[in-house]
Every structure is written in structure tokens, then in C-alpha cells.
Design a protein around this motif. Structure first.
Motif, mmCIF file in Angstrom:
data_model
loop_
_atom_site.group_PDB
_atom_site.id
_atom_site.type_symbol
_atom_site.label_atom_id
_atom_site.label_comp_id
_atom_site.label_asym_id
_atom_site.label_seq_id
_atom_site.Cartn_x
_atom_site.Cartn_y
_atom_site.Cartn_z
ATOM 1 N N ALA A 189 0.839 -1.200 0.000
ATOM 2 C CA ALA A 189 0.000 0.000 0.000
ATOM 3 C C ALA A 189 0.872 1.247 0.000
ATOM 4 O O ALA A 189 0.552 2.239 -0.659
ATOM 5 N N ILE A 219 0.737 4.508 -2.327
ATOM 6 C CA ILE A 219 0.530 5.818 -1.718
ATOM 7 C C ILE A 219 1.649 6.772 -2.124
ATOM 8 O O ILE A 219 1.413 7.942 -2.416
ATOM 9 N N LEU A 248 1.301 10.280 -3.954
ATOM 10 C CA LEU A 248 1.844 11.533 -3.416
ATOM 11 C C LEU A 248 2.663 12.262 -4.467
ATOM 12 O O LEU A 248 2.659 13.488 -4.536
ATOM 13 N N LYS A 260 -5.326 6.449 -8.992
ATOM 14 C CA LYS A 260 -6.619 5.777 -9.145
ATOM 15 C C LYS A 260 -6.748 5.127 -10.512
ATOM 16 O O LYS A 260 -7.519 4.189 -10.680
ATOM 17 N N PRO A 281 -10.353 2.343 -7.591
ATOM 18 C CA PRO A 281 -10.990 2.146 -6.291
ATOM 19 C C PRO A 281 -11.862 0.894 -6.232
ATOM 20 O O PRO A 281 -11.998 0.302 -5.163
ATOM 21 N N SER A 282 -12.416 0.481 -7.369
ATOM 22 C CA SER A 282 -13.270 -0.718 -7.323
ATOM 23 C C SER A 282 -12.430 -1.956 -6.995
ATOM 24 O O SER A 282 -12.885 -2.851 -6.290
ATOM 25 N N ARG A 318 -11.962 -2.061 -3.319
ATOM 26 C CA ARG A 318 -13.150 -2.528 -2.599
ATOM 27 C C ARG A 318 -13.271 -4.044 -2.691
ATOM 28 O O ARG A 318 -13.575 -4.722 -1.707
ATOM 29 N N ALA A 341 -7.825 1.957 0.648
ATOM 30 C CA ALA A 341 -9.193 2.483 0.687
ATOM 31 C C ALA A 341 -9.266 3.688 1.608
ATOM 32 O O ALA A 341 -9.869 4.714 1.269
ATOM 33 N N PHE A 344 -6.799 5.619 2.446
ATOM 34 C CA PHE A 344 -6.058 6.726 1.828
ATOM 35 C C PHE A 344 -6.889 7.382 0.732
ATOM 36 O O PHE A 344 -6.960 8.611 0.644
ATOM 37 N N TYR A 345 -7.509 6.582 -0.119
ATOM 38 C CA TYR A 345 -8.356 7.149 -1.179
ATOM 39 C C TYR A 345 -9.484 7.973 -0.579
ATOM 40 O O TYR A 345 -9.798 9.059 -1.060
ATOM 41 N N ALA A 346 -10.102 7.432 0.489
ATOM 42 C CA ALA A 346 -11.251 8.121 1.065
ATOM 43 C C ALA A 346 -10.848 9.483 1.607
ATOM 44 O O ALA A 346 -11.529 10.485 1.368
ATOM 45 N N GLY A 348 -7.921 11.128 0.909
ATOM 46 C CA GLY A 348 -7.229 11.927 -0.083
ATOM 47 C C GLY A 348 -8.162 12.561 -1.093
ATOM 48 O O GLY A 348 -7.890 13.649 -1.609
ATOM 49 N N SER A 349 -9.302 11.908 -1.367
ATOM 50 C CA SER A 349 -10.218 12.454 -2.368
ATOM 51 C C SER A 349 -11.017 13.619 -1.812
ATOM 52 O O SER A 349 -11.744 14.265 -2.538
#
Lengths: 146, 235
Positions: free
Chosen positions: A44, A48, A52, A60, A65-66, A69, A129, A131-133, A135-136
Motif C-alpha cells: 500500500a 501511496i 503523493l 486511481k 478504487p473498485s 473494494r 481504501a 487513503f483514497y477516502a 485523499g479524495s
């Protein structure tokens, strides 16, 4: 984000190495320190770092992201599924020896491998997940704003 | 033996210094960075105590991923912590002192480091070490305990991690777009309509666009002093 030439070049060199190291830690966990949890976090961390340096949108595109999940559920299911398989083979939940009745220690190897793979998937996906949540949820910052 | 003790004491001293710096600082960016430093120093300390697996995890999670996550969370909040009035510090101080005193009082009951008669080195732990070689045939006892002997616990751990990720996704959404929300980091107002994930949607007129040049925003909350401090390294 364009001016950081050195950062970009160095991280382009490093990110594949970090990912490779994650898999080394994963599959060498039987012999040295490491295992699924550490490998998942390192994997991860590679993504990440990519996000950055090159931006979240690029990351992405690389790891959608799918996938993340699906990966987090698949990891837990793989772990639990290994337990269910040993169960169906007529032994206790998560007692891997039953996987190869002739050589219980081989079964232990396979079981540990499957379980660690599940931990790798779950940990790496959950870290990404989260981080995406986070970071977005904010606009990208210019360098001066740090 | 003596150099190892010196190393341990040195690392512990560094931990104390970093902890005091974290308490004293007001800039949240510096605090998050120092937390990463704290994790890295404690990872080095774990290596010195021969707990390599733990050190590995601490370095990867504490110094790596959680620093990034804290940064991402901090960016949605203010850049500086607000000073807490003395009257509200007394209660926590008493609790911390009582807890600290209790811990110091309990040190006397702890077994010495590496004591063969300590509970951790007897009973079932010894069985794992004895039987791993013939039952599981792998050299790393930690992996054997983690994945096989204590497979239930590790399964629980995996489920806990999954639940944590699920909770964050339910609250924030995988693209950060769950629900309507607003944040004011550094005085720059962002909302569910102006976040990058929502860019593709038609943008309401009143919502401010993602600031490409935040310098020109007059609403910045942070004092010029911290701005200089945080950008000083890059200029």
C-alpha cells in the motif's frame, strides 16, 4: 507538481523496488521476519508514494478504487474460506494439516500461504481504501500552501 | 552488553525528546511529522530488543502509512492547534500523573528482560518453540504462531482491519464523496461540491472552485509566522 524532477525520477526507480520488496516480505515470511500484514502495508505504501508524487488521479488509474473494494472483501473471504475448507475436509476451523493428510506439515505450509495471502490482500486494500477516502476529500495543494 | 544498553537508553531518550516536542508544538504539520519520527525511533528500539517482526510493522505502519493518513486528515482541519486554557488542563494532568505513578509502582512486579522464569517464557510459548520445527517445518516461529497456532486471532485481526476500512468507506465514501460535507482547512472552504472527486459533476455557482492559487485567498486563518515556518524548508 511538475517541478519535482528529482522526486519523480527517484520515486519511479523506487516504487517497483518497494512493491517487489513487499512480495519478498510476503513469501519469505516463513523464513525471515515479515508476513502478510507487513507486506500489505509496504505494498500500500508503494501505491501511496505513487499517489503523493504523481497525484491521486493517476494512482486511481493504476489501482482503481473498485479493485480496492473487491480486494478487501476478497482478502477476508480467502482467510475465512481456508478455514471453511479445512472444516469441510473434516477437521477444525483453520487446522491446515488436513489439507494434505499424508504430510500434515505440507498442509500447514499451504494453509499459511493462503491465509497470509488473504491478510496481504485485506491489509493492502484497506490501507489504500482509507487513503483514497481521505485523499479524495480535499483539493490538491500547491507547494506554497504546505 | 554495555553498548546495547547505551543504545537502548539513547533511543529512549530520543523518544522522550520527541514526545515533549510533540506536546509543546502548535503546528499540526510538524506534529504529524514528529509522530512519524517517534514511530521510526521506536522501530529502531524494537530491533534493538530483537523484536524484528514488530519493528517491521511499526516502521511500515507507524512511520509510513499512518503518517500519510494523519496528513490527509489534517488537511481537512486547521493547520494549528488552538491553545487549551489552563483550567481545562488540570483534570487530564491529574489522570496522567495517577496513571504514570501506577505504572511506576507496577515496574517492581515485572520480570527482568529475558528472564527464563517469566510467564511469557513458560507454558504454551515454550511448546510453540519446541513443536514448530516438527509440526509446521518452517524456521520462523513468529509466522507459525501467527498464522497457524493462533490462526483464530489473526483471522479476528483481519476482520478488524476490514471493519475499520468498511467504517471509513461508509463515512467518507471510496472517492471521498459520501454525503454532503464542508471543511475549512487553513481558511480555504472546500465542500462536497468542490472536492476533486466531485469535479465532473456540474458545479454550483456559489461553491468556490478548488483553489489553484491559495496565496491570493485572503481568508487564510494561519498566521504568517507558521506559513513561513512550514514553507521555509522548500524556498
Amino acid at each position: 507538481m511538475t517541478p519535482h524532477v528529482i522526486l519523480r525520477v527517484v520515486s519511479k526507480l523506487l516504487i517497483p523496488l518497494i512493491a517487489m520488496f513487499a512480495f519478498y516480505v510476503q513469501f519469505h515470511g516463513d523464513y525471515g521476519p515479515g508476513g502478510g500484514f507487513q507486506a500489505g502495508v509496504i505494498l500500500a505504501a508503494a501505491v501511496i508514494l505513487y499517489a503523493l508524487i504523481f497525484g491521486l488521479d493517476e494512482a486511481k488509474k493504476a489501482i482503481p478504487p473498485s479493485w480496492v473494494r473487491i480486494g478487501m472483501t476478497l482478502g477476508v473471504l480467502l482467510y475465512g474460506g481456508t478455514g471453511v475448507v479445512t472444516w469441510l475436509l473434516g477437521s477444525e476451523f483453520l487446522s491446515y494439516g488436513v489439507l494434505t493428510p499424508d504430510h500434515p506439515s505440507h498442509g500447514q505450509h499451504y494453509g499459511i500461504l493462503a491465509v497470509e495471502l488473504g491478510v496481504l490482500l485485506a491489509v493492502a486494500s484497506v490501507m489504500l481504501a482509507i487513503f483514497y477516502a481521505f485523499g479524495s476529500r480535499q483539493p490538491e495543494l500547491s507547494d506554497e500552501d504546505w | 552488553m554495555v553498548p546495547t544498553i547505551l543504545l537502548d537508553v539513547g533511543l529512549m531518550a530520543m523518544l522522550v525528546v520527541v514526545a515533549f516536542a510533540i506536546v509543546r508544538l502548535k503546528s499540526l504539520f510538524a506534529i504529524v511529522m514528529l509522530q512519524g519520527v517517534y514511530s521510526l525511533v521506536s522501530a529502531a528500539w524494537f530491533v534493538s530488543l530483537d523484536a524484528v517482526d514488530v519493528a517491521f510493522t511499526e516502521a511500515a505502519v507507524g512511520a509510513g502509512v499512518s503518517t500519510v493518513l494523519m496528513l490527509a486528515a489534517m488537511l481537512l482541519a486547521d493547520r494549528e492547534s488552538r491553545p487549551v486554557p489552563i483550567s481545562r488542563q488540570i483534570g487530564p494532568l491529574i489522570i496522567v500523573m495517577v496513571a504514570g505513578f501506577a505504572m511506576f509502582a507496577a515496574i517492581g512486579d515485572m520480570p527482568a528482560f529475558g528472564d527464563p522464569h517469566s510467564p511469557a517464557n513458560q507454558y504454551v510459548g515454550m511448546n510453540y518453540i519446541d513443536q514448530t520445527a516438527e509440526e509446521i517445518h518452517i524456521p520462523n516461529v513468529v509466522t507459525a504462531v501467527l498464522a497457524s497456532y493462533r490462526g483464530y486471532d489473526t483471522f479476528g485481526e483481519a476482520v478488524v482491519i476490514f471493519a475499520a476500512g468498511l467504517g471509513v468507506l461508509l463515512l467518507l465514501g471510496l472517492n471521498g464523496n459520501a454525503g454532503k460535507w464542508r471543511a475549512q482547512p487553513n481558511g480555504i472552504r472546500i465542500s462536497s461540491a468542490s472536492a476533486p472527486a466531485a469535479r465532473k459533476r456540474p458545479m454550483p455557482e456559489d461553491a468556490p472552485k478548488p483553489p489553484s492559487k491559495p496565496k491570493s485567498t485572503p481568508k487564510r486563518k494561519s498566521s504568517p509566522k507558521t506559513t513561513r515556518k512550514s514553507t521555509g524548508g522548500k524556498s
